[in-house]
Design an enzyme around this catalytic site. Structure first.
Site, PDB file in Angstrom:
ATOM      1  N   LYS A   1       0.622  -1.185   0.051  1.00 57.86           N
ATOM      2  CA  LYS A   1      -0.079   0.006   0.089  1.00 57.86           C
ATOM      3  C   LYS A   1       0.738   1.167  -0.203  1.00 57.86           C
ATOM      4  CE  LYS A   1      -0.735   0.272   5.101  1.00 57.86           C
ATOM      5  NZ  LYS A   1      -1.712   0.532   6.188  1.00 57.86           N
TER       6      LYS A   1
ATOM      7  N   ARG B   1      -7.511   1.151  17.521  1.00 58.15           N
ATOM      8  CA  ARG B   1      -7.784   1.186  16.201  1.00 58.15           C
ATOM      9  C   ARG B   1      -9.064   0.288  15.673  1.00 58.15           C
ATOM     10  NH1 ARG B   1      -3.972   1.322  10.986  1.00 58.15           N
ATOM     11  NH2 ARG B   1      -4.862  -0.860  10.538  1.00 58.15           N
TER      12      ARG B   1
END
Length: 354
Positions: free
Chosen positions: A36, A131
């Site tokens: 990514k 998260r």
């Protein structure tokens, strides 16, 4: 060569992958190489696969499409929690996805049945970084219900540390994750193929030999791309730290005062700059700016050059100690992950494969 550009050394990325994979494999851990940070660059994915990665991890479906169009023949792991609006494409494009929401897993189940597929999922557990992830107290009922769904297969459990709040992976929080997973296995009559507990921040713990047994899968991006673990940014043994170099061209060179003239207010980004009076200095401007890179994440390779500031399109350096530079010369920079990510994402920075 059109400037600015970032060079990508594929041989070094392959070497970095192999160094990390070799140590992981010795500890019974397989590695998904995460692309990514490179906008799903197919050549980078190939280098990771040559280095021993078993799978390619991506956070954007558009990047997976790019990789597939680049003839990457490997399983794809979607690392960002699927969006409800993207469920059809998730099942079509990815082999595995990381999940936290029961409703989305139901949608994946229904869509997989429509597409006559079995979609693999890894259910994420929050072990403290706050998260993504199901809170441990809520895990077992969800795993039990999801395990009954058609069209999807629970491949394992995962957790994520460090990325948001900097919580460091330790033996204790990793063992807590293993204990949760084994309790879920027992109460839900399952056996997980993967306990995916590691990212690049886990490399230091791995090197110390303190990864608990049963953890057998890591998702590694920055560690491969930049050759550093992501807690104290120390180089990982056997890796290169310069697989990426940012290059920009000098478009102005002038001798000017070091202090601006006039009343100072906010700059274009809402900051109030602080200046140091160094007298007259040789100032150079490069054809790259905050639109293309992370200013704090770049370091001139030439130690005689010092950063002065940047606007959207310009980077200013103090070149008083380096008088040999001229208009049109290329200045090289080391990059951290944030700067690499920005440069690889910017359409204005050319990508040069080595």
């Amino acid at each position: 060569m059109q400037t600015p550009y970032i060079t990508i050394n594929l041989k070094k990325i392959e070497q970095n992958t192999r160094a990390i994979v070799d140590l992981c494999n010795k500890n019974g851990i397989s590695v998904t190489g995460v692309t990514k940070g490179t906008l799903g660059n197919p050549e980078v994915a190939c280098a990771m696969l040559r280095g021993g990665a078993i799978c390619i991890g991506e956070s954007r479906l558009t990047n997976i499409e790019r990789l597939k169009n680049g003839n990457i023949n490997a399983p794809f792991l979607l690392m960002r929690s699927p969006h409800k609006s993207e469920v059809e494409r998730v099942v079509k494009l990815s082999d595995i996805s990381l999940n936290t929401e029961y409703e989305i897993m139901e949608e994946l189940s229904n869509e997989s049945i429509k597409q006559d597929k079995i979609h693999n999922i890894i259910i994420m557990v929050d072990t403290g970084d706050l998260r993504e992830g199901i809170w441990p107290d809520d895990l077992i009922p969800i795993v039990k219900d999801v395990s009954r769904m058609k069209g999807i297969n629970i491949l394992g459990l995962g957790t994520n540390l460090t990325d948001l709040n900097g919580i460091i992976p330790t033996y204790e929080n990793n063992k807590f994750f293993v204990d949760i997973a084994e309790e879920a296995e027992e109460k839900c009559n399952l056996k997980f193929k993967y306990l995916s507990a590691g990212n690049s921040s886990s490399l230091k713990l791995l090197s110390s030999g303190k990864i608990p047994e049963r953890i057998n899968h890591f998702r590694i991006g920055a560690g491969i791309l930049l050759g550093r673990e992501t807690i104290s940014r120390e180089p990982f043994p056997g890796t290169c730290q310069d697989a990426f170099e940012l290059c920009a061209e000098i478009i102005e060179k002038k001798t000017k005062p070091s202090m601006p003239i006039g009343e100072a207010g906010q700059d274009a980004f809402g900051n109030v700059p602080i200046f140091e009076d160094k007298g007259m200095m040789s100032r150079i401007i490069l054809n790259i700016g905050r639109q293309d890179m992370n200013y704090d994440g770049i370091t001139p390779k030439n130690i005689k050059l010092q950063k002065l500031g940047a606007s959207s399109d310009h980077l200013l350096l103090d070149a008083t100690e380096e008088q040999n530079l001229k208009i049109g010369d290329i200045v090289l920079f080391d990059v951290n992950y944030a700067a690499m990510l920005a440069a690889m994402t910017s359409p204005y920075v050319n990508k040069v494969l080595i």
